[in-house]
Design a protein around this motif. Structure first.
Motif, mmCIF file in Angstrom:
data_model
loop_
_atom_site.group_PDB
_atom_site.id
_atom_site.type_symbol
_atom_site.label_atom_id
_atom_site.label_comp_id
_atom_site.label_asym_id
_atom_site.label_seq_id
_atom_site.Cartn_x
_atom_site.Cartn_y
_atom_site.Cartn_z
ATOM 1 N N SER A 1 50.714 53.842 47.619
ATOM 2 C CA SER A 1 50.607 54.335 46.240
ATOM 3 C C SER A 1 50.793 53.198 45.247
ATOM 4 N N LEU A 2 51.716 52.288 45.563
ATOM 5 C CA LEU A 2 51.934 51.142 44.679
ATOM 6 C C LEU A 2 50.698 50.244 44.633
ATOM 7 N N ILE A 3 50.109 49.992 45.800
ATOM 8 C CA ILE A 3 48.902 49.152 45.838
ATOM 9 C C ILE A 3 47.751 49.848 45.127
ATOM 10 N N ASN A 4 47.650 51.166 45.283
ATOM 11 C CA ASN A 4 46.608 51.915 44.570
ATOM 12 C C ASN A 4 46.791 51.795 43.057
ATOM 13 N N THR B 1 45.489 48.538 42.007
ATOM 14 C CA THR B 1 44.023 48.563 42.022
ATOM 15 C C THR B 1 43.475 49.198 40.751
ATOM 16 N N GLU B 2 44.067 50.311 40.350
ATOM 17 C CA GLU B 2 43.624 50.972 39.115
ATOM 18 C C GLU B 2 43.828 50.064 37.907
ATOM 19 N N LEU B 3 44.938 49.337 37.904
ATOM 20 C CA LEU B 3 45.204 48.417 36.801
ATOM 21 C C LEU B 3 44.166 47.301 36.765
ATOM 22 N N LEU B 4 43.834 46.766 37.927
ATOM 23 C CA LEU B 4 42.824 45.709 37.994
ATOM 24 C C LEU B 4 41.454 46.236 37.573
ATOM 25 N N HIS B 5 41.156 47.472 37.966
ATOM 26 C CA HIS B 5 39.881 48.074 37.561
ATOM 27 C C HIS B 5 39.812 48.210 36.044
ATOM 28 N N GLN B 6 40.917 48.572 35.427
ATOM 29 C CA GLN B 6 40.935 48.699 33.972
ATOM 30 C C GLN B 6 40.662 47.354 33.312
ATOM 31 N N TRP B 7 41.263 46.293 33.828
ATOM 32 C CA TRP B 7 41.030 44.953 33.272
ATOM 33 C C TRP B 7 39.569 44.530 33.480
ATOM 34 N N ARG B 8 39.017 44.920 34.623
ATOM 35 C CA ARG B 8 37.618 44.572 34.893
ATOM 36 C C ARG B 8 36.712 45.163 33.817
ATOM 37 N N VAL B 9 36.983 46.395 33.433
ATOM 38 C CA VAL B 9 36.181 47.043 32.395
ATOM 39 C C VAL B 9 36.472 46.434 31.023
ATOM 40 N N VAL C 1 50.409 40.716 43.939
ATOM 41 C CA VAL C 1 49.913 41.873 44.681
ATOM 42 C C VAL C 1 49.555 41.479 46.110
ATOM 43 N N SER C 2 49.054 40.259 46.291
ATOM 44 C CA SER C 2 48.713 39.801 47.644
ATOM 45 C C SER C 2 49.941 39.800 48.543
ATOM 46 N N GLN C 3 51.064 39.362 47.994
ATOM 47 C CA GLN C 3 52.285 39.356 48.792
ATOM 48 C C GLN C 3 52.760 40.767 49.116
ATOM 49 N N ILE C 4 52.587 41.690 48.166
ATOM 50 C CA ILE C 4 52.947 43.089 48.424
ATOM 51 C C ILE C 4 52.046 43.677 49.502
ATOM 52 N N CYS C 5 50.767 43.381 49.424
ATOM 53 C CA CYS C 5 49.825 43.866 50.446
ATOM 54 C C CYS C 5 50.195 43.348 51.829
ATOM 55 N N LEU C 6 50.483 42.064 51.906
ATOM 56 C CA LEU C 6 50.834 41.472 53.195
ATOM 57 C C LEU C 6 52.129 42.055 53.737
ATOM 58 N N ALA C 7 53.129 42.185 52.854
ATOM 59 C CA ALA C 7 54.416 42.741 53.288
ATOM 60 C C ALA C 7 54.255 44.183 53.752
ATOM 61 N N GLY C 8 53.442 44.963 53.037
ATOM 62 C CA GLY C 8 53.228 46.353 53.428
ATOM 63 C C GLY C 8 52.513 46.475 54.759
ATOM 64 N N GLN C 9 51.519 45.623 55.003
ATOM 65 C CA GLN C 9 50.779 45.679 56.261
ATOM 66 C C GLN C 9 51.663 45.284 57.439
ATOM 67 N N CYS D 1 40.794 48.519 49.421
ATOM 68 C CA CYS D 1 40.302 49.004 48.122
ATOM 69 C C CYS D 1 40.649 48.010 47.015
ATOM 70 N N PHE D 2 41.848 47.444 47.099
ATOM 71 C CA PHE D 2 42.245 46.476 46.074
ATOM 72 C C PHE D 2 41.331 45.253 46.086
#
Length: 680
Positions: A399-402, A405-413, A435-443, A458-459
């Motif tokens: 949920s945190l990574i999602n 992702t939504e935040l990054l999508h907003q910046w993209r727009v 976020v990369s470190q969070i993704c790695l730690a979560g995996q 997705c991110f």
């Protein structure tokens, strides 16, 4: 003819000139304002001011009282002398002097050596309430001094009589409210609201100066905080207006209803010794949530813990915090201050108990879903730091990574067609690294999770689709470990998605590097950074397409110059080779299109479909496809297809089956496929 006494008084008064008295007071002021007054000097001065007749004029008396800064705590002898001078009569000082000394007694109340004598003189002080010149400060002093033992029926009756005769005098209303705090079921009827700060310190600047003097004089001063920590908190005079009440945090005070003369309540505790002596007999007040604001009640709950008491506090907070959640969605003027006050009190209480209440945890869970990251940050993070140790669910991480992702999508727009400042670009790079470190730690933490890999991919799918070509964004690669985790996860969809992400990154590099040659183009990426990315591409090509699994780059191998060998050390690759040889397999082809555990079945189905399209063939292929097996198949009357065409057919089949990432990767990476597409 004047009498002998009058003549003596006149000669005594005239023996010192006015200038001499002024000089003496000036010297006294200079000394007292810096060093303070020793006990004997303070007692002598009080004796002079309370003595009758006094040969000092009112101005001189006022100047002396202003500099009565005691070096140490005020003794009971001084208190008794001052109280003894109150009242009417020829033997008493002037009413103005009495008012000045009473006000001084209120100002030094927190540093009295003992409250025993003053408590014993309570009746004397109460009986002076009919003196209009003293009434205001008397009510203040009595409000500080009043305990349950002082609240008698005849005194209640006297205050009510004063109220009827004098109307709504603020000091009398404040004192009556104190009486009502002890016996709320005895004093009935409404008490007129009192102004904010009615019984606050008469001169805070004077008190601050006194504390500095005592500190510099190394006096054994414990300060009001110690005294007040062993007395209940009372907010006398803090009613406020109706509008203020609407946005005011209404924390209840400590009250023990239905108390009797035999009751032992917190309201009667005077100091730490009193608290210890009465601890076993102390009754819990009615509103236990007052512990949020009252340190004495917190101490009692800590020393006499009770599940029922904790449950009552939790239930009150659950209702209150539910209201705060609703108000945070539709804020009103003052609601933010009220929430901050409540959170600060909860944090203070939780620091004391070292345990976060369930109601607070539930509030944080809901509040953080819409938190802006700034409001009440100090209190929110403080409460989160008090969470107990527990297992974290993989769904929480996903949920945190999602969210990221939504935040990054907003910046993209937002920044697709707008300028990005340099500081914003730096912030984005730090964001991607975080976020990369969070993704790695979560995996790593949840290797068997199905939620986290999907959230991570997705991110990076969102990140790879950013408008890199306009120079507003900088490419941030995923960690090496994540790339290879998804590459060898044994899931064909994960393989396709990571391949698709890398192919998009490759296109982004090509566009940005092409523009870097112009003055208006983005800054060129370091060669080492680009080479590192190319290593990912070479490793996947070696695995899936070129049958050169785990070949690392080096000067001796121009074809694989940038390859990482999937970051495996030589000794591990050697062991893998031996294991493959023992099964009569080749390690270099085990991960190819036709041999990979996740692709072999799809390759076989593709070949079977082509064979079914030609019903007149005499032989069918069996087993994993190789270049040699296809040549042998054609010579035996089977399907005629070259090795390159077969692999292209498999890529196209994967694309039609939804695994477009693998097809796109190979068509954007392998030179032969790029040239073939260009020729068409």
């Amino acid at each position: 003819m004047p009498s002998a006494a009058t003549s003596h008084a006149a000669s005594t008064r005239n023996s010192l000139s006015k200038s001499d008295i002024t000089d003496a007071i000036e010297k006294l002021s200079q000394h007292a304002s810096v060093r303070g007054l020793a006990d004997d000097a303070l007692e002598n001065l009080i004796g002079i001011l309370t003595k009758t007749p006094c040969y000092l004029d009112q101005s001189a008396i006022s100047n002396i009282v202003k500099v009565l800064f005691p070096q140490r705590k005020v003794s009971e002898d001084v208190v008794i002398k001052i109280v003894g001078c109150f009242g009417q009569g020829q033997s008493k000082p002037s009413l103005a002097t009495q008012a000045l000394l009473l006000r001084w007694l209120v100002m030094v109340y927190d540093i009295l050596e003992s409250y025993t004598a003053l408590s014993q003189l309570y009746g004397v002080l109460f009986n002076l309430l009919d003196m209009i010149t003293l009434r205001s400060h008397l009510c203040h002093l009595l409000s500080l001094l009043t305990r349950r033992k002082h609240v008698k029926p005849f005194r209640i009756q006297a205050l009510l009589e004063f109220k009827r005769n004098l109307g709504n005098e603020q000091p009398l209303n404040g004192l009556l409210q104190v009486f009502k705090d002890y016996y709320p079921d005895v004093i009935v009827g409404d008490i007129a609201p009192t102004k904010v700060g009615l019984f606050s310190h008469p001169n805070p600047e004077w008190m601050q100066k006194l504390l500095l003097i005592q500190e510099s004089s190394a006096a054994d001063y414990s300060g009001p905080s110690e005294a007040s920590s062993f007395r209940i908190v009372r907010k006398v005079g803090g009613q406020g207006t109706k509008r203020q009440k609407t946005n005011h945090l209404a924390l209840p005070e400590v009250h023990t209803f239905h108390a009797t003369e035999a009751s032992v309540t917190l309201e009667e505790v005077e100091n730490v010794d009193d608290f210890v002596n009465k601890l076993d007999k102390l009754e819990l007040p009615n509103q236990l949530v007052a512990a949020l604001e009252d340190p004495l009640l917190r101490k009692l709950l800590q020393l006499k813990p009770s599940d029922a008491a904790t449950s009552r506090i939790n239930n009150w907070l659950a209702a209150c915090l539910s209201d705060e959640l609703r108000s945070s969605q539709t804020p009103t003027p003052g609601s933010a201050d009220r929430t901050a006050k409540l959170l600060s009190k909860i944090l203070e209480y939780t620091h004391s108990t070292k345990k976060l209440l369930p109601a607070v945890e539930g509030f944080l869970y809901q509040y953080l879903q819409s938190w802006d990251g700034k409001s009440h940050k100090e209190y929110i993070l403080g409460l989160l730091s008090l969470l107990s140790l527990r297992g974290f669910e993989d769904s929480s991480t996903s949920s945190l990574i999602n969210f990221y992702t939504e935040l990054l999508h907003q910046w993209r727009v937002t920044y697709r067609n707008s300028e990005m400042l340099e500081v914003e670009g730096l912030a984005l790079r730090k964001y991607m690294a975080h976020v990369s470190q969070i993704c790695l730690a979560g995996q790593v933490a949840f290797p068997g999770s199905s939620f986290i890999p999907n959230a991570i991919l997705c991110f990076y799918e969102c990140a790879s689709s950013l408008p890199w070509q306009n120079g507003l964004f900088r490419i941030s690669l995923p960690p090496d470990q994540l790339v290879y985790i998804f590459l060898f996860a044994g899931d064909v969809m994960m393989l396709s998605r990571i391949a698709g992400i890398l192919s998009k990154y490759k296109r982004a590099f090509e566009l940005t590097l092409k523009k870097s040659s112009s003055d208006s183009g983005p800054e060129e990426y370091p060669r080492e950074y680009v080479n590192h990315f190319n290593g990912f591409l070479m490793d996947i090509c070696n695995l899936v397409w070129r049958n050169r699994a785990f070949k690392a780059g080096g000067p001796e191998s121009k074809q694989d110059q940038n390859a990482h060998g999937c970051t495996l050390p030589e000794n591990v690759i050697s062991l893998l080779n031996k294991a493959a040889d023992s099964r009569e397999e080749s390690l270099m082809t085990l991960f190819s299109l036709s041999h990979s555990a996740v692709l072999a079945q799809l390759s076989a189905e593709c070949l079977r479909g082509m064979e079914n399209a030609q019903p007149n063939i005499k032989a069918r292929h069996s087993g994993p496809v190789t270049q040699k097996s296809l040549a042998l198949l054609a010579s035996n009357g089977g399907l005629v297809i070259s090795w390159p065409d077969f692999r292209v057919a498999v890529l196209n089949s994967l694309g039609r089956g939804g695994l477009i990432g693998i097809s796109n990767f190979m068509h954007s990476t392998m030179i032969s496929l790029i040239q073939s597409s260009a020729a068409r």
